[in-house]
Scaffold this motif. Structure first.
Motif, PDB file in Angstrom:
ATOM      1  N   GLU A   1      24.458  57.492  44.323  1.00 47.35           N
ATOM      2  CA  GLU A   1      23.679  58.181  43.302  1.00 47.35           C
ATOM      3  C   GLU A   1      24.597  58.666  42.192  1.00 47.35           C
ATOM      4  O   GLU A   1      25.724  59.074  42.437  1.00 47.35           O
ATOM      5  CB  GLU A   1      22.914  59.352  43.917  1.00 47.35           C
ATOM      6  N   ASP A   2      24.059  58.648  40.979  1.00 47.00           N
ATOM      7  CA  ASP A   2      24.839  59.062  39.814  1.00 47.00           C
ATOM      8  C   ASP A   2      23.918  59.846  38.885  1.00 47.00           C
ATOM      9  O   ASP A   2      23.117  59.269  38.144  1.00 47.00           O
ATOM     10  CB  ASP A   2      25.428  57.847  39.101  1.00 47.00           C
ATOM     11  N   ALA A   3      24.030  61.175  38.923  1.00 51.43           N
ATOM     12  CA  ALA A   3      23.163  62.028  38.114  1.00 51.43           C
ATOM     13  C   ALA A   3      23.470  61.934  36.635  1.00 51.43           C
ATOM     14  O   ALA A   3      22.692  62.418  35.800  1.00 51.43           O
ATOM     15  CB  ALA A   3      23.288  63.475  38.576  1.00 51.43           C
ATOM     16  N   ALA A   4      24.601  61.325  36.274  1.00 48.71           N
ATOM     17  CA  ALA A   4      24.977  61.221  34.862  1.00 48.71           C
ATOM     18  C   ALA A   4      24.308  60.045  34.158  1.00 48.71           C
ATOM     19  O   ALA A   4      24.373  59.943  32.929  1.00 48.71           O
ATOM     20  CB  ALA A   4      26.495  61.113  34.734  1.00 48.71           C
ATOM     21  N   ILE A   5      23.690  59.139  34.918  1.00 46.57           N
ATOM     22  CA  ILE A   5      23.003  58.002  34.292  1.00 46.57           C
ATOM     23  C   ILE A   5      21.750  58.520  33.601  1.00 46.57           C
ATOM     24  O   ILE A   5      20.932  59.218  34.198  1.00 46.57           O
ATOM     25  CB  ILE A   5      22.650  56.926  35.334  1.00 46.57           C
TER      26      ILE A   5
ATOM     27  N   GLY B   1      13.274  60.792  22.462  1.00 43.53           N
ATOM     28  CA  GLY B   1      14.183  61.820  23.010  1.00 43.53           C
ATOM     29  C   GLY B   1      14.536  61.511  24.437  1.00 43.53           C
ATOM     30  O   GLY B   1      13.666  61.242  25.246  1.00 43.53           O
ATOM     31  N   SER B   2      15.822  61.520  24.762  1.00 42.55           N
ATOM     32  CA  SER B   2      16.251  61.246  26.127  1.00 42.55           C
ATOM     33  C   SER B   2      16.202  62.518  26.948  1.00 42.55           C
ATOM     34  O   SER B   2      16.149  63.620  26.434  1.00 42.55           O
ATOM     35  CB  SER B   2      17.673  60.669  26.118  1.00 42.55           C
ATOM     36  N   ARG B   3      16.272  62.368  28.235  1.00 41.98           N
ATOM     37  CA  ARG B   3      16.166  63.497  29.135  1.00 41.98           C
ATOM     38  C   ARG B   3      17.181  63.316  30.249  1.00 41.98           C
ATOM     39  O   ARG B   3      17.227  62.281  30.897  1.00 41.98           O
ATOM     40  CB  ARG B   3      14.745  63.558  29.706  1.00 41.98           C
ATOM     41  N   LYS B   4      18.000  64.294  30.480  1.00 42.68           N
ATOM     42  CA  LYS B   4      19.008  64.183  31.518  1.00 42.68           C
ATOM     43  C   LYS B   4      18.369  64.242  32.896  1.00 42.68           C
ATOM     44  O   LYS B   4      17.373  64.887  33.103  1.00 42.68           O
ATOM     45  CB  LYS B   4      20.055  65.300  31.387  1.00 42.68           C
ATOM     46  N   ARG B   5      19.038  63.564  33.797  1.00 40.95           N
ATOM     47  CA  ARG B   5      18.503  63.510  35.162  1.00 40.95           C
ATOM     48  C   ARG B   5      19.283  64.427  36.112  1.00 40.95           C
ATOM     49  O   ARG B   5      19.371  64.179  37.275  1.00 40.95           O
ATOM     50  CB  ARG B   5      18.575  62.063  35.699  1.00 40.95           C
ATOM     51  N   GLY B   6      19.898  65.465  35.634  1.00 40.74           N
ATOM     52  CA  GLY B   6      20.702  66.327  36.471  1.00 40.74           C
ATOM     53  C   GLY B   6      19.872  67.404  37.113  1.00 40.74           C
ATOM     54  O   GLY B   6      19.082  67.163  38.016  1.00 40.74           O
ATOM     55  N   ALA B   7      20.028  68.635  36.623  1.00 38.70           N
ATOM     56  CA  ALA B   7      19.337  69.775  37.223  1.00 38.70           C
ATOM     57  C   ALA B   7      17.827  69.657  37.114  1.00 38.70           C
ATOM     58  O   ALA B   7      17.099  70.196  37.936  1.00 38.70           O
ATOM     59  CB  ALA B   7      19.807  71.066  36.573  1.00 38.70           C
TER      60      ALA B   7
ATOM     61  N   SER C   1      13.606  60.872  39.232  1.00 39.82           N
ATOM     62  CA  SER C   1      14.494  60.619  40.367  1.00 39.82           C
ATOM     63  C   SER C   1      15.847  60.127  39.848  1.00 39.82           C
ATOM     64  O   SER C   1      15.981  59.683  38.709  1.00 39.82           O
ATOM     65  CB  SER C   1      13.882  59.580  41.296  1.00 39.82           C
ATOM     66  N   LEU C   2      16.843  60.206  40.690  1.00 43.98           N
ATOM     67  CA  LEU C   2      18.183  59.783  40.312  1.00 43.98           C
ATOM     68  C   LEU C   2      18.302  58.262  40.363  1.00 43.98           C
ATOM     69  O   LEU C   2      17.496  57.573  40.983  1.00 43.98           O
ATOM     70  CB  LEU C   2      19.213  60.422  41.244  1.00 43.98           C
ATOM     71  N   TRP C   3      19.338  57.781  39.689  1.00 45.14           N
ATOM     72  CA  TRP C   3      19.658  56.356  39.698  1.00 45.14           C
ATOM     73  C   TRP C   3      20.851  56.118  40.626  1.00 45.14           C
ATOM     74  O   TRP C   3      21.678  57.014  40.845  1.00 45.14           O
ATOM     75  CB  TRP C   3      20.002  55.871  38.295  1.00 45.14           C
ATOM     76  N   LEU C   4      20.940  54.923  41.162  1.00 47.37           N
ATOM     77  CA  LEU C   4      22.071  54.512  41.996  1.00 47.37           C
ATOM     78  C   LEU C   4      22.801  53.367  41.303  1.00 47.37           C
ATOM     79  O   LEU C   4      22.155  52.483  40.712  1.00 47.37           O
ATOM     80  CB  LEU C   4      21.616  54.058  43.390  1.00 47.37           C
ATOM     81  N   ARG C   5      24.119  53.384  41.360  1.00 48.46           N
ATOM     82  CA  ARG C   5      24.904  52.316  40.744  1.00 48.46           C
ATOM     83  C   ARG C   5      25.871  51.744  41.765  1.00 48.46           C
ATOM     84  O   ARG C   5      26.297  52.425  42.715  1.00 48.46           O
ATOM     85  CB  ARG C   5      25.651  52.809  39.514  1.00 48.46           C
ATOM     86  N   LEU C   6      26.226  50.523  41.552  1.00 45.67           N
ATOM     87  CA  LEU C   6      27.159  49.826  42.436  1.00 45.67           C
ATOM     88  C   LEU C   6      28.576  50.305  42.138  1.00 45.67           C
ATOM     89  O   LEU C   6      29.031  50.238  40.993  1.00 45.67           O
ATOM     90  CB  LEU C   6      27.039  48.318  42.238  1.00 45.67           C
ATOM     91  N   ASP C   7      29.240  50.792  43.192  1.00 42.56           N
ATOM     92  CA  ASP C   7      30.630  51.255  43.073  1.00 42.56           C
ATOM     93  C   ASP C   7      31.408  50.599  44.197  1.00 42.56           C
ATOM     94  O   ASP C   7      31.325  51.025  45.354  1.00 42.56           O
ATOM     95  CB  ASP C   7      30.679  52.778  43.182  1.00 42.56           C
ATOM     96  N   GLY C   8      32.108  49.524  43.864  1.00 39.18           N
ATOM     97  CA  GLY C   8      32.776  48.733  44.887  1.00 39.18           C
ATOM     98  C   GLY C   8      31.762  47.888  45.627  1.00 39.18           C
ATOM     99  O   GLY C   8      31.111  47.021  45.031  1.00 39.18           O
ATOM    100  N   GLU C   9      31.598  48.170  46.900  1.00 43.73           N
ATOM    101  CA  GLU C   9      30.639  47.393  47.691  1.00 43.73           C
ATOM    102  C   GLU C   9      29.445  48.225  48.129  1.00 43.73           C
ATOM    103  O   GLU C   9      28.655  47.776  48.955  1.00 43.73           O
ATOM    104  CB  GLU C   9      31.349  46.814  48.925  1.00 43.73           C
ATOM    105  N   ALA C  10      29.328  49.428  47.620  1.00 45.17           N
ATOM    106  CA  ALA C  10      28.228  50.302  48.027  1.00 45.17           C
ATOM    107  C   ALA C  10      27.586  50.939  46.799  1.00 45.17           C
ATOM    108  O   ALA C  10      28.205  51.043  45.727  1.00 45.17           O
ATOM    109  CB  ALA C  10      28.735  51.376  48.981  1.00 45.17           C
ATOM    110  N   PHE C  11      26.323  51.357  46.975  1.00 49.94           N
ATOM    111  CA  PHE C  11      25.595  52.049  45.910  1.00 49.94           C
ATOM    112  C   PHE C  11      25.684  53.558  46.154  1.00 49.94           C
ATOM    113  O   PHE C  11      25.582  54.022  47.299  1.00 49.94           O
ATOM    114  CB  PHE C  11      24.127  51.619  45.884  1.00 49.94           C
TER     115      PHE C  11
END
Length: 613
Positions: A556-560, A567-573, A544-554
């Motif tokens: 989703e950020d697929a780049a996290i 081995g890491s694994r991208k969370r995009g496609a 699942s995707l991660w959410l990050r705080l941006d200003g005062e709201a969260f």
């Protein structure tokens, strides 16, 4: 067969009252019984089942399960065990091979106080060892070892539920056409399809016990076994029949931790006459040394075929035939160049700790569960969720289930189960259940194959975090904090930083700062979090995707990216898209990555020394 001396029941008031009972009432009193006759008339021994609707002289009748003998009340008011001829006479006789001299007066056979007599030649002799009991233990699985031949008989035998032969259970070899059964001569026999075709009304086989069983199951029969060697039978002291050992769980918190964990019985192999257990990660074995002590050893002991006393942990008390989990005595472990007593070392058939993973729903049940010392429910152990209200326990029907009571924690048995396995466990621990678990979804239970109960939890030692679009201060390497948990889950700390990766009280993975640490992580504070409860799935395994705080709201950020050393694994496609196009949050379902790593195995060679007996 002779007739036991007739005693007139009419003169006994208790007998008259018993005989005046309604037939249906007496029939209801009849239960399955088991006859033990170790000294003679072995063919009469075994399990007897009440014959529905049949009475003899006003009393219930029992038939030998899978056999040709009957337990009935003679016209003399005594309990008698006779052959087919008594059935042909309608039980209007006193014929039999065994009888109890005491008038039963309506008391059932297992409760009659009095001596039994058996036919020996032409006379009856009193035999105090003849007993009738309500039941005997029937092991689900037996292990037969015959190293000198025939090797095809060696292996694991499982009981055939509901099938009996000549009053005793039948076990079938796993993966083969061999059966361990009681012959009509009263001995235990390992036979093939020819015995099966005769419905086991025979004495055909290639291995048999020299001593008659007398009603005892194979592992309890003493004496030597005999095997077929070409055209002749010969005694073989190396043939052993025993209960298949259960997996063992070893705890060693103060040292030699590489030996701790789960041990599985080694199939078709014994050491010095006793079972061997292998660590699930390999390179460690529990075995009986040549000194008669239980030892935890490494590869050098295995190289010697366990004909040694080498190891790093051992029990000082010679076991005398007791299994490791039943042994009372102090364990010692190697520390430096000498052994020292360690009271914290324990061996048990019950895992001290299990982990529940439930990614698809009821995630609040997930996490670490610890064995509750001294507590049992329906004859089975109980595990309690760490920092939670849920417990794993056995239901009355013999199935594992998980439940909790938020208002009254100790009344969990009365609460509705949240997760359960509907297949009876038959004594197997929750981590050994191989059938799908079911979880409560609304008002119905649904199958949920991803649910897992395990003694091994994959916890990456290091995690690598990338967050290029924001909250970059959370990026970097995180190391596992050994021995610490947060809300029953592992905890990681940022190297050279002030952030922590922890499981919040909401069941989500969260990146929080010292503010969360000051609350002992009893919170859900942070600047990045998973958008779905993890259910016990590790951070690097979430799709699942991660959410990050941006200003005062969260948002989703697929780049996290959260990855481990393997081995890491991208969370995009590759991830399941759970967000709206504008980045606002939407609830969804997380998936488990398919490539779960193997359980950790000790990578270092275990240094061993010879145990001094």
């Amino acid at each position: 067969r002779l007739r036991p001396k007739a005693y007139g029941p009419a003169s006994c008031p208790r007998t008259r009252r018993a005989l005046q009972r309604a037939p249906s009432e007496r029939a209801r009193m009849a239960k399955v019984v088991h006859v033990l006759s170790p000294n003679g008339q072995h063919k009469c021994a075994g399990e007897y089942t009440p014959v529905d609707g049949e009475l003899a002289n006003g009393q219930p009748v029992w038939q030998q399960a899978g056999g040709s003998f009957w337990l009935y009340s003679g016209i003399n008011g005594m309990w008698i065990i006779g052959a087919q001829d008594v059935k042909e006479k309608g039980f209007q006789c006193n014929h039999g091979n065994l009888f109890c001299r005491t008038l039963h007066s309506g008391t059932m056979p297992a409760k009659v106080n009095g001596s039994w007599h058996r036919l020996d030649g032409d006379d009856f002799v009193e035999d105090e060892d003849i007993t009738i009991v309500a039941s005997i233990s029937k092991p689900f699985s037996l292990r037969l070892v015959s190293p000198n031949g025939p090797q095809r008989c060696t292996g694991e035998y499982h009981i055939l539920g509901g099938e009996m032969a000549n009053g005793m259970p039948i076990w079938r070899r796993r993966g083969g056409k061999l059966w361990l059964y009681a012959g009509i001569n009263g001995t235990w026999i390992v036979g093939g399809t020819d015995a099966k075709e005769k419905n086991f009304k025979c004495n055909k086989g290639v291995i048999y016990s020299k001593k008659a069983h007398g009603g005892l199951t194979p592992e309890r029969v003493s004496g030597v076994w005999v095997r077929l060697d070409e055209n002749e039978f010969e005694e073989d002291l190396d043939i052993k029949v025993g209960i298949k050992p259960a997996p063992l769980y070893l705890e060693a918190p103060r040292g030699q931790q590489r030996c701790a964990g789960e041990y599985i019985p080694v199939a078709d192999k014994m050491a010095n006459g006793y079972p061997i257990w292998e660590h699930i990660g390999g390179k460690c074995w529990i075995y009986s040394g040549t000194n008669g002590m239980w030892i935890v050893g490494g590869g050098d002991a295995k190289a010697k075929n366990f004909q040694c006393t080498r190891g790093v942990i051992y029990c000082k008390t010679p076991h005398g035939g007791l299994m490791p989990e039943k042994l009372v005595g102090s364990w010692l472990r190697l520390e430096g160049e000498s052994f020292r007593a360690d009271a914290t070392i324990s061996v048990s058939v019950k895992p001290a700790m299990v982990y529940l993973i439930t990614p698809s729903g009821q995630q609040k049940c997930s996490g670490e569960y610890r064995l509750v010392a001294g507590e049992s429910v329906n004859g089975q152990p109980v595990w309690k969720q760490k920092k939670g209200i849920f417990r794993i326990y056995s239901s009355r029907s013999g199935c594992w289930q998980i439940a909790g009571n938020e208002k009254f924690e100790h009344d969990f048995k009365d609460a509705e189960s949240i997760i359960r396995c509907e297949v009876p466990h038959e004594g197997m621990m929750p981590d050994k259940v191989r059938r799908a678990w079911r979880r409560l979804d609304g008002e119905e239970y649904v199958d949920d194959p991803p649910i897992l109960v395990s003694t091994v939890l994959y916890k990456p030692a290091k995690l690598h975090v990338k967050t290029p679009n924001g909250q970059q201060r959370c990026a970097g390497e995180y190391v596992l904090v050994a021995g610490n948990t947060a809300n029953g889950q592992p905890l990681w700390r940022q190297m050279g930083g002030k952030y922590w990766l922890y499981s919040g009280t909401n069941g989500m993975w969260i990146f929080g700062s010292n503010g969360a640490k000051e609350k002992s992580f009893e919170c859900s504070r942070g600047v990045i979090y998973s958008n779905h409860p993890h259910g016990g799935v590790m951070p690097d395994k979430l799709l699942s995707l991660w959410l990050r705080l941006d200003g005062e709201a969260f948002h989703e950020d697929a780049a996290i990216i959260v990855g481990a050393d393997h081995g890491s694994r991208k969370r995009g496609a590759a991830a399941i898209a759970l967000g709206e196009p504008d980045g606002t949050r939407k609830r969804g379902v997380a998936a488990i990555a398919p490539d779960e790593p193997e359980p950790f195995s000790p990578s270092k060679r275990i240094a061993t020394v010879k145990v001094v007996a």
